[in-house]
Write a protein that holds these residues in place. Structure first.
Motif, PDB file in Angstrom:
ATOM      1  N   GLN A 134       0.833  -1.200   0.000  1.00 20.50           N
ATOM      2  CA  GLN A 134       0.000   0.000   0.000  1.00 20.50           C
ATOM      3  C   GLN A 134       0.867   1.249   0.000  1.00 20.50           C
ATOM      4  OE1 GLN A 134      -2.957   0.049   3.106  1.00 20.50           O
ATOM      5  NE2 GLN A 134      -3.222   2.258   3.010  1.00 20.50           N
ATOM      6  N   GLY A 135       0.488   2.224  -0.819  1.00 20.28           N
ATOM      7  CA  GLY A 135       1.209   3.485  -0.900  1.00 20.28           C
ATOM      8  C   GLY A 135       0.461   4.601  -0.186  1.00 20.28           C
ATOM      9  N   THR A 136       1.131   5.751  -0.035  1.00 15.42           N
ATOM     10  CA  THR A 136       0.513   6.918   0.590  1.00 15.42           C
ATOM     11  C   THR A 136      -0.155   7.771  -0.484  1.00 15.42           C
ATOM     12  OG1 THR A 136       2.245   6.936   2.269  1.00 15.42           O
ATOM     13  CG2 THR A 136       0.927   8.947   2.032  1.00 15.42           C
ATOM     14  N   PRO A 137      -1.419   8.187  -0.293  1.00  9.97           N
ATOM     15  CA  PRO A 137      -2.085   8.996  -1.313  1.00  9.97           C
ATOM     16  C   PRO A 137      -1.321  10.284  -1.626  1.00  9.97           C
ATOM     17  CG  PRO A 137      -3.669   8.205   0.306  1.00  9.97           C
ATOM     18  CD  PRO A 137      -2.309   7.863   0.832  1.00  9.97           C
ATOM     19  N   TRP A 138      -1.366  10.683  -2.899  1.00 11.41           N
ATOM     20  CA  TRP A 138      -0.700  11.908  -3.328  1.00 11.41           C
ATOM     21  C   TRP A 138      -1.300  13.130  -2.650  1.00 11.41           C
ATOM     22  CZ3 TRP A 138       3.080  14.364  -5.862  1.00 11.41           C
ATOM     23  CH2 TRP A 138       3.986  13.604  -6.625  1.00 11.41           C
ATOM     24  N   ASP A 139      -2.620  13.183  -2.638  1.00 14.29           N
ATOM     25  CA  ASP A 139      -3.306  14.393  -2.187  1.00 14.29           C
ATOM     26  C   ASP A 139      -4.123  14.099  -0.941  1.00 14.29           C
ATOM     27  OD1 ASP A 139      -2.719  16.123  -4.631  1.00 14.29           O
ATOM     28  OD2 ASP A 139      -3.723  14.402  -5.542  1.00 14.29           O
ATOM     29  N   GLU A 140      -4.158  15.070  -0.023  1.00 15.59           N
ATOM     30  CA  GLU A 140      -5.074  14.981   1.101  1.00 15.59           C
ATOM     31  C   GLU A 140      -6.501  15.163   0.591  1.00 15.59           C
ATOM     32  OE1 GLU A 140      -4.464  14.248   4.207  1.00 15.59           O
ATOM     33  OE2 GLU A 140      -2.294  14.066   3.905  1.00 15.59           O
ATOM     34  N   LEU A 141      -7.431  14.523   1.284  1.00 16.52           N
ATOM     35  CA  LEU A 141      -8.823  14.581   0.863  1.00 16.52           C
ATOM     36  C   LEU A 141      -9.510  15.752   1.576  1.00 16.52           C
ATOM     37  CD1 LEU A 141     -11.086  13.289  -0.776  1.00 16.52           C
ATOM     38  CD2 LEU A 141     -11.540  11.776   1.163  1.00 16.52           C
ATOM     39  N   HIS A 144     -12.250   3.425  -0.140  1.00 15.50           N
ATOM     40  CA  HIS A 144     -11.523   2.155  -0.275  1.00 15.50           C
ATOM     41  C   HIS A 144     -10.539   2.232  -1.446  1.00 15.50           C
ATOM     42  CE1 HIS A 144     -13.355  -0.369   2.772  1.00 15.50           C
ATOM     43  NE2 HIS A 144     -14.572   0.021   2.395  1.00 15.50           N
ATOM     44  N   GLN A 145     -10.971   2.835  -2.547  1.00 21.70           N
ATOM     45  CA  GLN A 145     -10.090   2.929  -3.709  1.00 21.70           C
ATOM     46  C   GLN A 145      -8.818   3.702  -3.374  1.00 21.70           C
ATOM     47  OE1 GLN A 145     -10.881   5.766  -6.756  1.00 21.70           O
ATOM     48  NE2 GLN A 145     -10.541   4.284  -8.415  1.00 21.70           N
ATOM     49  N   ARG A 146      -8.953   4.806  -2.656  1.00 20.32           N
ATOM     50  CA  ARG A 146      -7.776   5.596  -2.265  1.00 20.32           C
ATOM     51  C   ARG A 146      -6.826   4.767  -1.402  1.00 20.32           C
ATOM     52  NH1 ARG A 146      -7.485  11.093  -2.240  1.00 20.32           N
ATOM     53  NH2 ARG A 146      -6.574  11.081  -0.133  1.00 20.32           N
ATOM     54  N   ALA A 147      -7.396   3.971  -0.489  1.00 20.50           N
ATOM     55  CA  ALA A 147      -6.563   3.187   0.423  1.00 20.50           C
ATOM     56  C   ALA A 147      -5.875   2.019  -0.275  1.00 20.50           C
ATOM     57  CB  ALA A 147      -7.410   2.671   1.581  1.00 20.50           C
TER      58      ALA A 147
END
Length: 528
Positions: A412-419, A493-496
């Motif tokens: 699992q990677g870290t999302p590029w952008d904060e939500l 879920h998709q972001r995670a």
């Protein structure tokens, strides 16, 4: 430099929890092999029909086709210990009832097939959870060896179980074979109580429902080329190879003129060859490509079926069965290892379930099909046709190549952008449309489009039902990536689920941005 991982299957057995689960699993597999052999031979004695004898394999493995994927969703989203334990307790009850009916002389073809089917359903429910949890105590770089060790246990059980069942059947009858399976199932239950599966990591995301989780697993497999290739190949191999396994009772009775003990010996030779193959398959994978191993094994298994079709010299057939078992083990363990190593944790049980559905679903349907062909056209014709079909499966090598997933493709990677949203919707709200805007440098349009096109697979794989890239007609240097997800929960879920490899691809895409520009993200929720 760290030491390279050992290719020995004994390495994971140094872990006490894995060793205990492995031993108890082997005992459970022996009981399952005994039950299948006794049921098949009992069907031959009761009816004399090769079709009904082959239906025993269908009753054992068809539940995998029907239930494995929902069971995989449950294994990914619920308490695996309770799931496995509940299924084992139900299986104990079914095995005990089958033993009692047969010992009392009340077990006819219908009741035997039904209770074998019930036991198959219980096994289907617990298998994805057990397969994905049994390797938890083992480091990831030793997973191939651990999965091979499990395969050895399973195939050793195919050698030991039918052999023991043949001896016990010949002396005491089928009922006492079924009594033994009650105790082997209780051993499996005790192992889960003593070494329970690792709990899922806590998550603030809303849990997936059964139907949504099933669709997520199917969508992941369809849009993951690695997993899809493995599933297609294992389905083709299992459908053709099921002929030999399903028709073994008929081969023993009609080709070799043996009884239950001879049938058990045929099964034992297959299992012995599988165990021998498992002891060296790790070293073979280190030296040869996966496709080379699978291709040679397919040709070998095809030749074994031709030997079984035409040869009536017992020792030659027994030797061929050992070769067939080695080829079967080499192929199926390679498929299984590649599938588990190529799926991220959130969907690993579902990937295991899809592997089971592809392999054993094709096996169950193929068993019934080849049994019917044998009744209609004869045993020799059925085995020859299956051998030809197995060899033809090599045509799938080019369109569906095999490989192992790399670590960065499943981590699992870290999302590029904060939500950032002003008013976060409820989890069920949707559909959700997401737009990512890119203002790129002049002259790199084609390279940018070629790169961002690679983003379609991970977006669709992780939850998007629609994906497309648009060019802004008012500003030709601006492009918009747009995808749609069924609900806000599915979007979270998709972001995670995005992996390190996905984040690296996003880095490549953003490298095309004009100087001083950054990607912009907008979220839209359907109102009408």
């Amino acid at each position: 430099m760290p030491a390279p991982p050992s290719s020995s299957i004994w390495s994971p057995l140094r872990q006490p929890a894995f060793r205990g689960l492995w031993i108890c699993g082997a005992i459970f597999f022996i009981g399952a092999g005994m039950q299948t052999m006794a049921a098949a031979w009992l069907m031959v004695e009761l009816t004399g029909s090769s079709f009904l004898a082959a239906l025993v394999q269908t009753a054992v493995f068809l539940p995998m086709f029907l239930l494995a994927l929902p069971a995989g969703v449950l294994a990914d989203t619920t308490d695996r210990r309770r799931l496995i334990s509940g299924a084992l307790i139900a299986q104990v009850a079914a095995c005990a009832l089958l033993a009692a009916l047969v010992l009392a002389g009340w077990g006819g073809p219908g009741s035997v097939l039904f209770l074998v089917f019930v036991c198959g359903c219980c096994t289907a429910v617990l298998t994805p959870a057990w397969n994905s949890s049994v390797i938890d105590p083992v480091p990831r770089d030793e997973w191939p060896q651990a999965i091979t060790a499990i395969g050895i246990a399973y195939n050793a059980a195919r050698a030991i179980g039918p052999t023991l069942a043949g001896l016990l059947f010949a002396r005491l009858g089928a009922g006492w074979v079924f009594v033994v399976t009650v105790f082997t199932t209780l051993v499996m239950w005790e192992s889960i109580r003593r070494w329970p599966p690792r709990a899922h990591p806590p998550s603030s995301l809303p849990p997936e429902r059964l139907w949504g989780g099933t669709l997520s697993g199917l969508r992941f497999a369809w849009h993951s080329r690695i997993i899809l290739a493995q599933l297609v190949r294992v389905m083709a191999f299992s459908a053709a190879g099921s002929a030999l396994w399903a028709l073994l009772p008929v081969i023993a009775q009609r080709q070799l003129g043996t009884g239950a003990e001879g049938f058990g010996l045929l099964m034992g030779c297959l299992g012995t060859g599988a165990v021998a193959s498992g002891l060296v398959i790790g070293r073979l994978r280190a030296r040869f490509a996966l496709d080379a191993i699978v291709s040679v094994s397919c040709l070998a298994f095809a030749l074994v079926m031709l030997v079984a079709a035409w040869v009536r010299v017992p020792w030659l057939v027994y030797t061929a069965m050992a070769v067939g078992g080695a080829a079967w083990m080499a192929t199926m363990s390679t498929f299984n290892t590649a599938t588990q190593a190529s799926a991220p944790p959130w969907v690993r049980s579902r990937a295991v379930a899809l592997h089971i559905v592809s392999a054993l679903g094709a096996f169950a349907i193929g068993s019934a099909f080849w049994g019917a062909v044998s009744d209609i056209a004869g045993l020799t014709a059925a085995l020859v046709a299956a051998g030809v079909l197995m060899a033809a499966g090599l045509l799938l090598v080019r369109p569906f190549p095999l490989r192992m997933g790399a670590l960065h493709e499943v981590t699992q990677g870290t999302p590029w952008d904060e939500l950032f949203v002003v008013d976060e919707p409820s989890p069920a709200a949707g559909p959700v449309a997401v737009e990512v805007g890119y203002r790129i440098r002049p002259g790199v349009d084609q390279a940018f489009l070629d790169t961002i096109a690679r983003m379609k697979a991970p977006r669709r794989r992780d939850g998007a039902s629609f994906w497309r890239v648009y060019r802004d007609l008012g500003e030709p240097s601006r492009y918009v990536e747009r995808f749609i997800v069924a609900s806000w929960a599915d979007y979270l879920h998709q972001r995670a689920r995005a992996t390190v490899a996905d984040r690296a691809l996003e880095t490549d895409i953003r490298a095309f941005l004009a100087e001083g520009e950054s990607a912009t993200m907008s979220h839209y929720i359907a109102e009408r």
